[in-house]
Design an enzyme around this catalytic site. Structure first.
Site, PDB file in Angstrom:
ATOM      1  N   GLN A   1      15.998 -10.700   6.778  1.00  0.00           N
ATOM      2  CA  GLN A   1      14.611 -11.019   6.437  1.00  0.00           C
ATOM      3  C   GLN A   1      13.986  -9.857   5.664  1.00  0.00           C
ATOM      4  O   GLN A   1      13.782  -8.777   6.227  1.00  0.00           O
ATOM      5  CB  GLN A   1      13.867 -11.265   7.745  1.00  0.00           C
ATOM      6  CG  GLN A   1      12.432 -11.663   7.605  1.00  0.00           C
ATOM      7  CD  GLN A   1      11.805 -11.798   8.984  1.00  0.00           C
ATOM      8  OE1 GLN A   1      12.385 -12.373   9.894  1.00  0.00           O
ATOM      9  NE2 GLN A   1      10.633 -11.239   9.162  1.00  0.00           N
ATOM     10  N   GLY A   2      13.698 -10.062   4.396  1.00  0.00           N
ATOM     11  CA  GLY A   2      13.168  -8.985   3.547  1.00  0.00           C
ATOM     12  C   GLY A   2      11.680  -9.133   3.316  1.00  0.00           C
ATOM     13  O   GLY A   2      11.250  -9.530   2.232  1.00  0.00           O
TER      14      GLY A   2
ATOM     15  N   SER B   1       9.076  -6.598   5.083  1.00  0.00           N
ATOM     16  CA  SER B   1       8.384  -5.292   5.133  1.00  0.00           C
ATOM     17  C   SER B   1       8.811  -4.384   3.988  1.00  0.00           C
ATOM     18  O   SER B   1       9.938  -4.455   3.502  1.00  0.00           O
ATOM     19  CB  SER B   1       8.690  -4.575   6.446  1.00  0.00           C
ATOM     20  OG  SER B   1       8.434  -5.406   7.542  1.00  0.00           O
TER      21      SER B   1
ATOM     22  N   SER C   1      16.624  -5.699   8.922  1.00  0.00           N
ATOM     23  CA  SER C   1      17.659  -5.622   9.962  1.00  0.00           C
ATOM     24  C   SER C   1      18.951  -6.270   9.493  1.00  0.00           C
ATOM     25  O   SER C   1      18.947  -7.397   8.990  1.00  0.00           O
ATOM     26  CB  SER C   1      17.195  -6.337  11.238  1.00  0.00           C
ATOM     27  OG  SER C   1      16.076  -5.696  11.784  1.00  0.00           O
TER      28      SER C   1
ATOM     29  N   GLU D   1       9.453 -16.402  15.159  1.00  0.00           N
ATOM     30  CA  GLU D   1      10.135 -15.185  15.607  1.00  0.00           C
ATOM     31  C   GLU D   1       9.451 -14.610  16.862  1.00  0.00           C
ATOM     32  O   GLU D   1      10.103 -14.097  17.760  1.00  0.00           O
ATOM     33  CB  GLU D   1      10.090 -14.167  14.458  1.00  0.00           C
ATOM     34  CG  GLU D   1      10.904 -12.920  14.680  1.00  0.00           C
ATOM     35  CD  GLU D   1      10.736 -11.921  13.538  1.00  0.00           C
ATOM     36  OE1 GLU D   1       9.994 -12.224  12.572  1.00  0.00           O
ATOM     37  OE2 GLU D   1      11.336 -10.846  13.620  1.00  0.00           O
TER      38      GLU D   1
HETATM   39  C1  LIG Z   1      13.554  -3.232  15.539  1.00  0.00           C
HETATM   40  C2  LIG Z   1      12.820  -3.631  14.295  1.00  0.00           C
HETATM   41  C3  LIG Z   1      13.366  -4.577  13.446  1.00  0.00           C
HETATM   42  C4  LIG Z   1      12.685  -4.936  12.265  1.00  0.00           C
HETATM   43  N1  LIG Z   1      13.291  -5.839  11.425  1.00  0.00           N
HETATM   44  C5  LIG Z   1      12.674  -6.205  10.283  1.00  0.00           C
HETATM   45  C6  LIG Z   1      13.312  -7.113   9.375  1.00  0.00           C
HETATM   46  O1  LIG Z   1      14.426  -7.580   9.606  1.00  0.00           O
HETATM   47  N2  LIG Z   1      12.647  -7.460   8.238  1.00  0.00           N
HETATM   48  C7  LIG Z   1      11.404  -6.980   7.942  1.00  0.00           C
HETATM   49  O2  LIG Z   1      10.853  -7.369   6.928  1.00  0.00           O
HETATM   50  N3  LIG Z   1      10.786  -6.073   8.765  1.00  0.00           N
HETATM   51  C8  LIG Z   1      11.393  -5.677   9.929  1.00  0.00           C
HETATM   52  N4  LIG Z   1      10.788  -4.757  10.765  1.00  0.00           N
HETATM   53  C9  LIG Z   1       9.538  -4.130  10.358  1.00  0.00           C
HETATM   54  C10 LIG Z   1       8.307  -4.558  11.146  1.00  0.00           C
HETATM   55  O3  LIG Z   1       7.932  -5.880  10.857  1.00  0.00           O
HETATM   56  C11 LIG Z   1       7.198  -3.553  10.814  1.00  0.00           C
HETATM   57  O4  LIG Z   1       7.623  -2.300  11.321  1.00  0.00           O
HETATM   58  C12 LIG Z   1       5.874  -3.920  11.440  1.00  0.00           C
HETATM   59  O5  LIG Z   1       5.338  -5.055  10.813  1.00  0.00           O
HETATM   60  C13 LIG Z   1       4.846  -2.766  11.345  1.00  0.00           C
HETATM   61  O6  LIG Z   1       4.742  -2.298  10.035  1.00  0.00           O
HETATM   62  P1  LIG Z   1       4.842  -0.738   9.706  1.00  0.00           P
HETATM   63  O7  LIG Z   1       6.070  -0.193  10.370  1.00  0.00           O
HETATM   64  O8  LIG Z   1       4.747  -0.594   8.237  1.00  0.00           O
HETATM   65  O9  LIG Z   1       3.598  -0.069  10.422  1.00  0.00           O
HETATM   66  P2  LIG Z   1       2.106  -0.002   9.855  1.00  0.00           P
HETATM   67  O10 LIG Z   1       1.715  -1.339   9.345  1.00  0.00           O
HETATM   68  O11 LIG Z   1       2.016   1.149   8.908  1.00  0.00           O
HETATM   69  O12 LIG Z   1       1.285   0.303  11.161  1.00  0.00           O
HETATM   70  C14 LIG Z   1       1.185   1.636  11.714  1.00  0.00           C
HETATM   71  C15 LIG Z   1       0.256   1.558  12.920  1.00  0.00           C
HETATM   72  O13 LIG Z   1      -1.068   1.161  12.493  1.00  0.00           O
HETATM   73  C16 LIG Z   1      -1.484   0.022  13.255  1.00  0.00           C
HETATM   74  N5  LIG Z   1      -2.263  -0.878  12.399  1.00  0.00           N
HETATM   75  C17 LIG Z   1      -2.022  -1.209  11.119  1.00  0.00           C
HETATM   76  N6  LIG Z   1      -2.941  -2.092  10.660  1.00  0.00           N
HETATM   77  C18 LIG Z   1      -3.811  -2.316  11.687  1.00  0.00           C
HETATM   78  C19 LIG Z   1      -4.979  -3.131  11.846  1.00  0.00           C
HETATM   79  N7  LIG Z   1      -5.434  -3.904  10.846  1.00  0.00           N
HETATM   80  N8  LIG Z   1      -5.614  -3.124  13.056  1.00  0.00           N
HETATM   81  C20 LIG Z   1      -5.145  -2.369  14.086  1.00  0.00           C
HETATM   82  N9  LIG Z   1      -4.045  -1.554  13.984  1.00  0.00           N
HETATM   83  C21 LIG Z   1      -3.384  -1.536  12.802  1.00  0.00           C
HETATM   84  C22 LIG Z   1      -0.215  -0.659  13.691  1.00  0.00           C
HETATM   85  O14 LIG Z   1      -0.403  -1.448  14.854  1.00  0.00           O
HETATM   86  C23 LIG Z   1       0.704   0.541  13.969  1.00  0.00           C
HETATM   87  O15 LIG Z   1       0.464   1.053  15.244  1.00  0.00           O
HETATM   88  C24 LIG Z   1      11.439  -4.357  11.941  1.00  0.00           C
HETATM   89  C25 LIG Z   1      10.875  -3.410  12.809  1.00  0.00           C
HETATM   90  C26 LIG Z   1      11.549  -3.038  13.956  1.00  0.00           C
HETATM   91  C27 LIG Z   1      10.937  -1.999  14.858  1.00  0.00           C
END
Ligand SMILES: Cc1cc2nc3c(=O)[nH]c(=O)nc-3n(C[C@H](O)[C@H](O)[C@H](O)COP(=O)(O)OP(=O)(O)OC[C@H]3O[C@@H](n4cnc5c(N)ncnc54)[C@H](O)[C@@H]3O)c2cc1C
Length: 383
Positions: free
Chosen positions: A124-125, A127, A160, A243
């Site tokens: 899934q692409g 993020s 992932s 999901e």
């Molecule tokens: C084990 C694992 C597997 C994953 N697999 C995939 C995958 O296969 N494909 C894919 O596309 N992605 C994947 N991801 C990514 C995942 O979807 C993102 O990590 C997640 O959406 C958070 O985005 P970020 O890491 O950019 O954090 P950010 O969006 O930068 O957030 C950082 C912090 O700020 C907080 N925050 C941000 N905006 C707000 C708001 N509006 N209000 C309150 N708090 C806020 C968040 O809660 C967090 O604590 C995976 C992540 C993990 C951990």
């Protein structure tokens, strides 16, 4: 406490299915993982075995390679797998639902049977380095080119198992970024296409689940777009809603076994267990019971034809709380497992930390509940 928490034993057809599946499992146990075999490859072998017995895609119509049964049948199979401590079917259920809802007839017939059989593995692409929670702000572009083609440029992150995948469900911008939600489209991207580079990343627990995906002048065709141009946001939200609702993963029996182990421990050590620890175990039992009741209700709703929506955010929060508290408590009660002695608790504890991030963070789930379920007014941003 039952080890099959989603057993709806009152239905004869489900009871038959469970019995047939148990008989099949007795003759087809989980294959042993090779010494250097990556977990994803081992799971893929398991997926193919399950498919050879027709135990994958039970709720997918027969014309697309499934068995044309209900989600309740799929949940029953996952429940049986979980009860045996076997891994569930790789999480393709939510991708299959998305193809069913958004794919053309030609795409469903071409992609679904191969997905269910494990002939194509998917990732899934969504993020990106600058777009996780704020997914609608993503930068990867798919620009129109002559002869119905697109040229894609950008970078994905946290994808992932991309290094073990054939296809990627890709979200990219096809329109004007000034309308962020309306200008996204979804594509099925073959990962062997020229211009695609997959780079695995090593996580703190030693796994290389995550990958970076670099897309440099990658060519896609119109027939590789899923849904219409601009449907990407709706497709992405449907994907994450399925999901986040993890009914069909077999996790509940796994939690149930650990909760039961904690409960037995507390009972045996009565009087010798610190009060704090005893009440933590009590909370784990309550979390688990709430989760089971909730999952049973959700299963009944699904059976009545309700598709996944914003309520999945409630499921995700409940699951995250239950899982994180359970493994934290288990490590306090069984500290010897900190070093992986005699069980998998430490590995599961480490992975449970990610539950409040993947599929959308807990803060984002609360925002969705506030906005879409409770219809609360948006926060005042004047400060
Ligand atoms: C084990 C694992 C597997 C994953 N697999 C995939 C995958 O296969 N494909 C894919 O596309 N992605 C994947 N991801 C990514 C995942 O979807 C993102 O990590 C997640 O959406 C958070 O985005 P970020 O890491 O950019 O954090 P950010 O969006 O930068 O957030 C950082 C912090 O700020 C907080 N925050 C941000 N905006 C707000 C708001 N509006 N209000 C309150 N708090 C806020 C968040 O809660 C967090 O604590 C995976 C992540 C993990 C951990």
């Amino acid at each position: 406490m039952t080890d099959r928490p989603l057993d709806f034993g009152d239905r004869a057809d489900l009871e038959h299915l469970r019995r047939d599946f148990r008989a099949w499992l007795a003759g087809n146990p989980l294959p042993e993982r090779g010494a250097d075999e990556p977990a994803a490859v081992h799971l893929h072998r398991w997926h193919r075995m399950l498919h050879s017995g027709r135990w994958v895609g039970l709720d997918v119509p027969e014309s697309y390679g499934g068995r044309g049964l209900t989600s309740l049948h799929q949940v029953a199979v996952s429940d049986e797998l979980g009860a045996r401590g076997a891994p569930g079917v790789p999480r393709i259920g939510y991708l299959a639902h998305v193809l069913l809802e958004f794919g053309s007839e030609e795409q469903r017939r071409r992609l679904l049977p191969r997905m269910l059989a494990g002939d194509d593995t998917w990732c899934q692409g969504f993020s990106e380095p600058g777009a996780g929670s704020d997914l609608a702000g993503l930068s990867t572009r798919a620009d129109r080119a002559p002869e119905g083609r697109y040229i894609v440029n950008g970078q994905k992150l946290w994808t992932s198992y991309a290094q073990h995948s054939d296809l990627c469900l890709l979200l990219a911008r096809t329109g004007d970024a000034a309308s962020p939600h309306a200008s996204l489209s979804a594509f099925v991207l073959p990962l062997d296409r020229p211009g695609v580079t997959v780079r695995p990343l090593r996580a703190a627990n030693g796994d290389d689940e995550f990958c970076e995906l670099f897309l440099d002048d990658v060519r896609l065709t119109e027939s590789e777009r899923i849904g219409a141009e601009g449907d990407g946001w709706a497709l992405a939200m449907t994907t994450v809603a399925y999901e986040r609702n993890a009914l069909d993963t077999g996790h509940l029996p796994k939690y149930g076994r650990l909760v039961e182990r904690l409960r037995r421990h507390a009972h045996e050590r009565r009087g010798r267990l610190p009060d704090g620890l005893r009440s933590e175990i009590g909370r784990c039992v309550v979390d688990y019971q709430v989760l089971v009741a909730h999952a049973r209700r959700r299963t009944a709703e699904r059976l009545a034809g309700k598709t996944a929506g914003a309520e999945s955010s409630v499921d995700k929060l409940l699951m995250t709380r239950a899982e994180q508290r359970l493994y934290e408590t288990a490590l306090k009660v069984f500290p010897e497992e900190l070093h992986g002695e005699g069980g998998d608790v430490f590995g599961d504890y480490l992975y449970s930390r990610a539950a409040s991030v993947y599929g959308g963070t807990s803060q984002i789930q609360r925002n969705i509940i506030a906005k879409r379920l409770l219809r609360l007014p948006a926060a005042d941003r004047r400060d």
